[in-house]
Scaffold this active site. Structure first.
Site, PDB file in Angstrom:
ATOM      1  N   ASP A 489       1.038   4.285  -6.382  1.00 50.78           N
ATOM      2  CA  ASP A 489       0.008   3.570  -7.134  1.00 50.78           C
ATOM      3  C   ASP A 489       0.238   3.632  -8.634  1.00 50.78           C
ATOM      4  O   ASP A 489      -0.365   2.876  -9.387  1.00 50.78           O
ATOM      5  CB  ASP A 489      -1.353   4.231  -6.864  1.00 50.78           C
ATOM      6  CG  ASP A 489      -2.093   3.581  -5.720  1.00 50.78           C
ATOM      7  OD1 ASP A 489      -1.861   2.399  -5.456  1.00 50.78           O
ATOM      8  OD2 ASP A 489      -2.904   4.280  -5.092  1.00 50.78           O
TER       9      ASP A 489
HETATM   10  C1  GLC Z   1      -4.769   7.453  -9.503  1.00 49.75           C
HETATM   11  C2  GLC Z   1      -4.066   8.585  -8.804  1.00 49.75           C
HETATM   12  C3  GLC Z   1      -3.289   8.123  -7.608  1.00 49.75           C
HETATM   13  C4  GLC Z   1      -4.161   7.278  -6.755  1.00 49.75           C
HETATM   14  C5  GLC Z   1      -4.818   6.157  -7.548  1.00 49.75           C
HETATM   15  C6  GLC Z   1      -5.756   5.409  -6.656  1.00 49.75           C
HETATM   16  O1  GLC Z   1      -3.876   6.620 -10.092  1.00 49.75           O
HETATM   17  O2  GLC Z   1      -3.194   9.245  -9.651  1.00 49.75           O
HETATM   18  O3  GLC Z   1      -2.843   9.226  -6.865  1.00 49.75           O
HETATM   19  O4  GLC Z   1      -3.403   6.734  -5.707  1.00 49.75           O
HETATM   20  O5  GLC Z   1      -5.528   6.685  -8.623  1.00 49.75           O
HETATM   21  O6  GLC Z   1      -6.573   4.517  -7.292  1.00 49.75           O
HETATM   22  C1  GLC Z   2      -2.845   8.376  -3.369  1.00 54.89           C
HETATM   23  C2  GLC Z   2      -3.302   7.075  -2.791  1.00 54.89           C
HETATM   24  C3  GLC Z   2      -2.217   6.436  -1.978  1.00 54.89           C
HETATM   25  C4  GLC Z   2      -0.965   6.350  -2.770  1.00 54.89           C
HETATM   26  C5  GLC Z   2      -0.564   7.688  -3.337  1.00 54.89           C
HETATM   27  C6  GLC Z   2       0.606   7.600  -4.265  1.00 54.89           C
HETATM   28  O1  GLC Z   2      -2.693   9.312  -2.350  1.00 54.89           O
HETATM   29  O2  GLC Z   2      -4.433   7.262  -1.990  1.00 54.89           O
HETATM   30  O3  GLC Z   2      -2.606   5.154  -1.559  1.00 54.89           O
HETATM   31  O4  GLC Z   2       0.028   5.827  -1.950  1.00 54.89           O
HETATM   32  O5  GLC Z   2      -1.639   8.244  -4.055  1.00 54.89           O
HETATM   33  O6  GLC Z   2       0.283   6.973  -5.444  1.00 54.89           O
END
Ligand code: GLC
Ligand code: GLC
Length: 817
Positions: A489
């Protein structure tokens, strides 16, 4: 250092001191009414949706940690000093003589003693009910009679947890309660559009109550020293606005050696709109339907029965897959705790934990699809429904809402869509469902797009649009465009955010036609393999198309996605590589190594081995495998959130546990059982229990992230419970290391274990059959099956098809070449 121990027999984690490094929590509830409960009684409750239907308040970022909760106070009415304490340690935090918290499956008990009074609290939610039970048992261990006052306390939330924490100009005026027959009803907003309320009931004759927080606590006081408890009586206050609470007091006389049981109920009830009020025309809650439920559960026998039913329910679930291996950490996680965490991720996705406020994210599309991968065999019917709910939030473009609210099941517009990996995960979830159940008809279920009536199409049609979504979004290297982000993400290649506070998730400043993801390429090939097989059974000529497209995709990866010794991660908006030896930082990433190899790339040309060697050399640490290396030491406009984290934390080079099983699976695919299981143990919470002071999160569940080598707190875990790590580790250990793997045609038995193992046993329910699987490893190899016997008769190959009659089968497997 440990703060407790596993009781494997009882399937409990027993915490032996209250001051764990962080609150160590448990979840209560299985279906609609849920609670989070810490080892010192902190936490909150909600109905279905932690944001929209919050029953009780919780204050994050609070000092002291972990307020508020489900509180009990005991007060010695005999002594002149009016001593009082909390048997759960919090909120009073008086030092207890004895303390023990047992987190079990769907219940928690906290036992303690002080001043010759022993207390035990059992918390759980009966199956099928929207209420929680706190069963308090008090014993007088003194030689003298004891006269006690017992107080309970909860702080109600005004339902919408975001509004409750922000919109004070309104909500300091709306709080309303009723107290009738000694039951406290919280009914804020019931007078207008809500048809639900909360209640707090107690099996004792009350000496008093409070429903106004200030009246109970006293001005400028906290829950650690409430005036009402200190002085020994309550004021029977009725809340008008401000902060409604539920506080009850009863008096108890205990002879020496005497024990007494009390039941408290906290619950939720909805009335039909037409019968909200009773008598009709008044503003009083109609309690006719809820009263019998309250009466029922105030009885000890009913509570006992409900508790036994809950235990049986979990026992039944755990029976579906049990293993006996030479490794205790494997057995413990697979047989109990990993399964338990699967249920939590299934129910809450990434919404409500001690690291997820319950107010932000609902159910993630990518997240829930992956959570399902491990969940299928537990409750196939619920998995099926979840697949259809997720599918209904897919957009007609083939893209998907990134998240939806569990209460409404509608896509979340604030976050929207555009995460280009999202739709492909649906293909994997559906394939896993069919492999588990053999139920192909799910593909013919008709489901709308974006929940719009009239847009219905078969699930199979949805999957085709998922594939089409990727194929119509290819970039300059014929690799998939990344969109807002892919699995990571925080790899926001089209964001270019310079404004502080701007959301990396939703801001896009570039047109998105250049930045590409090698990870999505791998994921697409993986999904295409499933589509090709599904197309074949449906005689859909488009199977050819997916075959061709996946070959082309593989071609593109070898052309532009291979960096010489490992797979590249991406191309940025300038067409520059990310995750390449030519980069200054972030030269190698874990995700494409895992996903491309899981898609079968490089297995026969030696490149998969090369990539995994690079992972071992550059990314692996004793605390697990880091996301990338070197971590980014400064903010990169062209990379986005990933470089916003300090080095070694979260997406910037921590051990992001979710990705580790991909490497375990890749190692297993290459036949390297020792490496696969070694990686498995590095992040296994039970194995890490002995370093709890470093790890700090619960030793019975996986955390999302463990700080990486560059972090000041290397080895420290964060974001426990709600993470795709649960499902993926479960897959890695059960399906790839132990190798008991559902496929469309049957159950594949393909172990890849440490060579020193003599063998192992698996009990598994598969398509309604009970299987007893015994794997023998006489020549101590890692991989390879030389003989399989089904009910004593040798079969060809290692795919068991179960044509034989009967509900139970014995499967004997010999490893060998
Ligand atoms: C933030 C977190 C990430 C997560 C994302 C979801 O960026 O660091 O882990 O997946 O939020 O919205
Ligand atoms: C968080 C989010 C997931 C994402 C991950 C890596 O766990 O929930 O959707 O893939 O972060 O960013």
């Amino acid at each position: 250092m440990r703060y407790g121990y596993f009781n494997d027999e009882q399937k409990e984690y027993v915490i032996t001191r209250p001051d764990t490094p962080l609150p160590w929590i448990n979840y209560l509830g299985c279906e609609a009414y849920f609670g989070i409960l810490s080892n010192t009684a902190g936490g909150y409750s909600f109905y279905k949706d932690a944001r929209l239907r919050r029953l009780t308040r919780y204050r994050y970022n609070q000092a002291p940690l972990d307020e508020t909760g489900r509180y009990i106070y005991l007060r010695d009415d005999d002594t002149q000093t009016a001593e009082y304490w909390s048997p759960t340690w919090q909120p009073v935090r008086r030092k207890l003589n004895e303390y023990e918290c047992r987190h079990g499956l769907g219940y928690t008990t906290i036992r303690s003693s002080l001043a010759g009074i022993q207390a035990q609290l059992l918390y759980f939610i009966p199956l099928g009910e929207n209420l929680e039970i706190w069963q308090l048992s008090l014993s007088n261990l003194r030689t003298q009679p004891a006269n006690l006052s017992v107080f309970s306390m909860v702080e109600f939330c005004l339902w919408d947890a975001v509004d409750d924490a922000t919109n004070f100009q309104r909500n300091y005026s709306i709080g309303e309660v009723e107290v009738v027959d000694e039951v406290i009803y919280h009914k804020s907003e019931y007078r207008e559009r809500r048809d639900h309320f909360a209640f707090l009931a107690c099996s004792e004759k009350l000496a008093g109550f409070d429903t106004d927080r200030e009246a109970f606590l006293g001005p400028y006081r906290g829950a650690d020293a409430p005036l009402g408890v200190e002085r020994g009586y309550l004021s029977n206050s009725i809340a008008h606005g401000w902060q409604p609470v539920g506080v009850q007091q009863f008096k108890l006389h205990l002879e020496p050696g005497e024990q007494h049981e009390t039941i408290f109920l906290l619950g939720y009830h909805e009335n039909h709109q037409e019968e909200k009020f009773d008598p009709p025309g008044t503003q009083q809650i109609n309690k006719r339907r809820v009263q019998p439920i309250i009466q029922k559960y105030l009885k000890t026998e009913e509570v006992q029965t409900a508790f036994q039913q809950l235990k049986a329910y979990w026992q039944g679930l755990l029976e579906k897959l049990k293993v006996q291996t030479p490794d205790i950490h494997t057995d413990r996680m697979v047989n109990t705790w990993n399964v338990y965490q699967l249920m939590a991720t299934f129910n809450f996705s990434r919404s409500a934990s001690y690291f997820e406020s319950g107010t932000g994210r609902g159910m993630g599309f990518r997240d829930s699809n992956q959570d399902l991968l491990g969940f299928m065999h537990l409750m196939p019917e619920r998995a099926r429904q979840r697949i259809l709910d997720l599918t209904a939030t897919q957009l007609s473009s083939g893209g998907a809402y990134h998240q939806y609210q569990p209460l409404t099941k509608r896509g979340n517009n604030e976050v929207g869509s555009g995460f280009n990996d999202d739709p492909l995960w649906l293909v994997l979830a559906v394939a896993a469902y069919i492999a588990e159940t053999g139920e192909w008809s799910i593909l013919d279920e008709v489901v709308p797009y974006d929940n719009q009536p009239g847009s219905e199409e078969s699930l199979y049609g949805h999957l085709k649009r998922s594939m089409g979504y990727t194929l119509s979004r290819l970039g300059p290297h014929n690799l998939p465009l990344i969109g807002r982000a892919d699995w990571n993400d925080c790899l926001n290649l089209n964001c270019f955010s310079e404004a502080p506070g701007q959301s990396f998730q939703t801001t896009t400043n570039k047109d998105g036609k250049v930045a590409e993801s090698v990870f999505i390429a791998g994921l697409f090939i993986r999904a295409a393999q499933e589509m090709i097989r599904m197309a074949a059974t449906r005689q859909d000529p488009d199977g050819e198309l997916y075959l061709h497209a996946s070959q082309q995709m593989a071609e593109a990866v070898w052309q532009s996605g291979w960096d010489g010794s490992w797979f590249l991660r991406a191309y940025d908006n300038f067409g520059e590589p990310v995750g390449s030896k030519y980069c200054q930082e972030g030269q190698i990433y874990i995700e494409p190594q895992g996903m491309c190899i899981m898609a079968g790339l490089g297995i026969d040309n030696g490149r998969a081995r090369q990539a995994l060697d690079a992972v071992a050399e550059k990314l692996a640490t004793p605390h697990g495998i880091m996301l990338h290396q070197p971590a980014y030491t400064r903010y990169y406009l062209n990379l986005g959130e990933i470089s916003s984290y300090p080095p070694g934390y979260k997406e910037n080079g921590s051990v992001f546990c979710h990705t580790n099983p991909w490497i375990m699976i890749a190692e297993a695919m290459l036949g390297n059982g020792a490496a696969a299981h070694d990686y498995y143990l590095r992040i296994n919470p039970s194995k890490r229990e002995e370093i709890s002071e470093v790890h700090r999160c619960e030793p019975y569940v996986y955390a999302q992230t463990i700080a990486g080598r560059e972090a000041a707190t290397y080895g420290e875990a964060k974001n426990s419970w709600l993470t795709g790590t649960a499902a993926w580790n479960y897959l890695a250990i059960t399906q790839w290391i132990l190798g008991i793997r559902p496929e469309f045609e049957g159950l594949r038995i393909d172990p890849c274990v440490p060579p020193e193992w003599d063998g192992f046993r698996v009990e598994r329910t598969f398509r309604g059959r009970q299987l007893h699987i015994m794997v023998h490893n006489p020549s101590h190899i890692s991989h390879g099956v030389s003989r399989v016997e089904l009910d004593g008769r040798e079969i060809e190959g290692n795919l068991v098809r179960f044509t034989a009659e009967g509900d139970e089968h014995q499967v004997d497997v010999w490893m060998g070449s």
